[in-house]
Write an enzyme that holds these catalytic residues in place. Sequence first.
Site, PDB file in Angstrom:
ATOM      1  CE  LYS A 151      36.781   7.013  27.345  1.00 50.17           C
ATOM      2  NZ  LYS A 151      35.424   7.580  27.214  1.00 50.17           N
ATOM      3  NE  ARG A 165      38.502  11.889  31.757  1.00 51.18           N
ATOM      4  CZ  ARG A 165      38.014  10.647  31.714  1.00 51.18           C
ATOM      5  NH1 ARG A 165      38.809   9.633  31.764  1.00 51.18           N
ATOM      6  NH2 ARG A 165      36.730  10.477  31.608  1.00 51.18           N
ATOM      7  NE  ARG A 210      28.471   3.561  31.601  1.00 46.32           N
ATOM      8  CZ  ARG A 210      29.437   4.385  31.278  1.00 46.32           C
ATOM      9  NH1 ARG A 210      30.425   3.975  30.510  1.00 46.32           N
ATOM     10  NH2 ARG A 210      29.405   5.627  31.700  1.00 46.32           N
ATOM     11  NE  ARG A 225      30.792   5.192  35.272  1.00 52.60           N
ATOM     12  CZ  ARG A 225      31.675   5.507  34.328  1.00 52.60           C
ATOM     13  NH1 ARG A 225      32.203   4.558  33.577  1.00 52.60           N
ATOM     14  NH2 ARG A 225      32.032   6.759  34.133  1.00 52.60           N
ATOM     15  NE  ARG A 253      31.134  10.914  33.096  1.00 54.81           N
ATOM     16  CZ  ARG A 253      30.491   9.758  32.931  1.00 54.81           C
ATOM     17  NH1 ARG A 253      29.302   9.574  33.475  1.00 54.81           N
ATOM     18  NH2 ARG A 253      31.035   8.808  32.223  1.00 54.81           N
TER      19      ARG A 253
HETATM   20  P1  AP5 Z   1      31.467   2.257  27.552  1.00 54.87           P
HETATM   21  O1  AP5 Z   1      32.354   1.321  26.820  1.00 54.87           O
HETATM   22  O2  AP5 Z   1      31.229   2.014  28.991  1.00 54.87           O
HETATM   23  O3  AP5 Z   1      31.919   3.775  27.284  1.00 54.87           O
HETATM   24  P2  AP5 Z   1      33.197   4.579  27.754  1.00 54.87           P
HETATM   25  O4  AP5 Z   1      33.741   5.301  26.581  1.00 54.87           O
HETATM   26  O5  AP5 Z   1      34.132   3.684  28.507  1.00 54.87           O
HETATM   27  O6  AP5 Z   1      32.488   5.636  28.701  1.00 54.87           O
HETATM   28  P3  AP5 Z   1      32.852   6.144  30.151  1.00 54.87           P
HETATM   29  O7  AP5 Z   1      31.634   6.793  30.698  1.00 54.87           O
HETATM   30  O8  AP5 Z   1      33.476   5.043  30.957  1.00 54.87           O
HETATM   31  O9  AP5 Z   1      33.891   7.210  29.827  1.00 54.87           O
HETATM   32  P4  AP5 Z   1      34.369   8.322  30.727  1.00 54.87           P
HETATM   33  O10 AP5 Z   1      35.598   8.739  30.059  1.00 54.87           O
HETATM   34  O11 AP5 Z   1      33.370   9.367  30.979  1.00 54.87           O
HETATM   35  O12 AP5 Z   1      34.522   7.615  32.175  1.00 54.87           O
HETATM   36  P5  AP5 Z   1      35.793   7.056  32.984  1.00 54.87           P
HETATM   37  O13 AP5 Z   1      35.366   5.863  33.699  1.00 54.87           O
HETATM   38  O14 AP5 Z   1      36.983   7.010  32.142  1.00 54.87           O
HETATM   39  O15 AP5 Z   1      30.063   2.294  26.767  1.00 54.87           O
HETATM   40  C1  AP5 Z   1      28.996   3.083  27.211  1.00 54.87           C
HETATM   41  C2  AP5 Z   1      27.658   2.328  27.018  1.00 54.87           C
HETATM   42  O16 AP5 Z   1      27.386   2.186  25.621  1.00 54.87           O
HETATM   43  C3  AP5 Z   1      27.657   0.900  27.578  1.00 54.87           C
HETATM   44  O17 AP5 Z   1      26.400   0.636  28.093  1.00 54.87           O
HETATM   45  C4  AP5 Z   1      27.984   0.014  26.363  1.00 54.87           C
HETATM   46  O18 AP5 Z   1      27.439  -1.289  26.498  1.00 54.87           O
HETATM   47  C5  AP5 Z   1      27.325   0.803  25.235  1.00 54.87           C
HETATM   48  N1  AP5 Z   1      28.053   0.726  23.955  1.00 54.87           N
HETATM   49  C6  AP5 Z   1      29.404   0.750  23.778  1.00 54.87           C
HETATM   50  N2  AP5 Z   1      29.722   0.700  22.460  1.00 54.87           N
HETATM   51  C7  AP5 Z   1      28.546   0.666  21.792  1.00 54.87           C
HETATM   52  C8  AP5 Z   1      28.193   0.601  20.394  1.00 54.87           C
HETATM   53  N3  AP5 Z   1      29.142   0.592  19.432  1.00 54.87           N
HETATM   54  N4  AP5 Z   1      26.884   0.589  20.075  1.00 54.87           N
HETATM   55  C9  AP5 Z   1      25.898   0.603  21.057  1.00 54.87           C
HETATM   56  N5  AP5 Z   1      26.176   0.649  22.393  1.00 54.87           N
HETATM   57  C10 AP5 Z   1      27.473   0.677  22.748  1.00 54.87           C
HETATM   58  O19 AP5 Z   1      35.981   8.245  34.042  1.00 54.87           O
HETATM   59  C11 AP5 Z   1      35.040   8.488  35.044  1.00 54.87           C
HETATM   60  C12 AP5 Z   1      35.492   9.646  35.906  1.00 54.87           C
HETATM   61  O20 AP5 Z   1      36.737   9.325  36.549  1.00 54.87           O
HETATM   62  C13 AP5 Z   1      35.771  10.941  35.149  1.00 54.87           C
HETATM   63  O21 AP5 Z   1      34.591  11.706  34.979  1.00 54.87           O
HETATM   64  C14 AP5 Z   1      36.767  11.616  36.084  1.00 54.87           C
HETATM   65  O22 AP5 Z   1      36.109  12.212  37.187  1.00 54.87           O
HETATM   66  C15 AP5 Z   1      37.600  10.451  36.611  1.00 54.87           C
HETATM   67  N6  AP5 Z   1      38.788  10.196  35.773  1.00 54.87           N
HETATM   68  C16 AP5 Z   1      39.058   9.077  35.042  1.00 54.87           C
HETATM   69  N7  AP5 Z   1      40.231   9.201  34.396  1.00 54.87           N
HETATM   70  C17 AP5 Z   1      40.730  10.418  34.723  1.00 54.87           C
HETATM   71  C18 AP5 Z   1      41.889  11.135  34.349  1.00 54.87           C
HETATM   72  N8  AP5 Z   1      42.810  10.616  33.490  1.00 54.87           N
HETATM   73  N9  AP5 Z   1      42.080  12.372  34.865  1.00 54.87           N
HETATM   74  C19 AP5 Z   1      41.196  12.908  35.736  1.00 54.87           C
HETATM   75  N10 AP5 Z   1      40.059  12.302  36.116  1.00 54.87           N
HETATM   76  C20 AP5 Z   1      39.821  11.053  35.614  1.00 54.87           C
HETATM   77 MG    MG Z   2      34.763   3.563  30.508  1.00 52.57          MG
END
Ligand code: AP5
Ligand code: MG
Length: 219
Positions: A13, A88, A127, A160, A171
Amino acid sequence: MKIVLLGPPGAGKGTQAKLISKGFSIPHISTGDIFRKNISEETPLGVEAKKFIDKGLLVPDEVTIDITKDRLSRDDCKSGFLLDGFPRTVFQAECLDDFLKNREEDIDSVLLIGVPPEFILERMTGRRVCLNCGSSYHIGFNPPKVAGICDVCGSEIIQRDDDKETTVKERIDVYEKSTQPLIDYYDKVDKLFTLDGTKSIEEVFEDVSKHLAQFQVKK
Ligand code: AP5
Ligand code: MG
Ligand code: ZN
């Protein structure tokens, strides 16, 4: 252009969001990035959010919904935005709908990046992220030009805290229980567009771009 990105942890994402934001000139709003920035600056919001994020749990709605509404109220969101990691839960989605309805706006499309669980762990453990600008890298699939340094802003990139194997598993569980119902929620109103997130970063972006072209001419 008002877009929501949906998908499991590690689906890509954030990676796609950076490309979409640049290609279509809309602000990228990541609740995860907002929390991580606050954690690194040790603000009260950061201290509170860290308690949940480190366990792989969702930050409570009353905190998350307010910061998202605040961010969406800024001037740069007037002609569009890209939400990454929000909503979410179905409750968050309903709050977003109400908020937009009050402004006589609506979401144009919800992009679901589909990736099966066996891909996730490898993506997460390799990552590295930039806390300054939110850019995501992968030591194998998408390395920075200079090891350890963000291509975009020159800051140090780090692993991270919530990318440890046990937290990643939690997660994924939370995603399946709380976030997956949003797939139905947006499918029912015909806003869902599903992408094959197992393709390369460039191929996924090509698919995204073709789909988004109908909402705005690409710059
Ligand atoms: P990346 O693009 O970083 O993946 P992502 O989908 O953004 O993954 P996240 O871990 O950031 O998602 P998440 O939803 O768990 O975390 P968030 O920060 O939102 O890609 C991942 C890796 O793969 C990278 O190394 C990249 O280079 C590689 N890659 C990407 N595409 C690829 C491809 N096509 N092929 C090969 N490699 C690839 O949330 C974190 C925490 O915050 C949550 O757990 C929660 O506690 C809190 N939080 C955030 N939002 C909310 C909300 N709305 N409500 C409540 N809590 C929240
Ligand atoms: Mg992300
Ligand atoms: Zn950076």
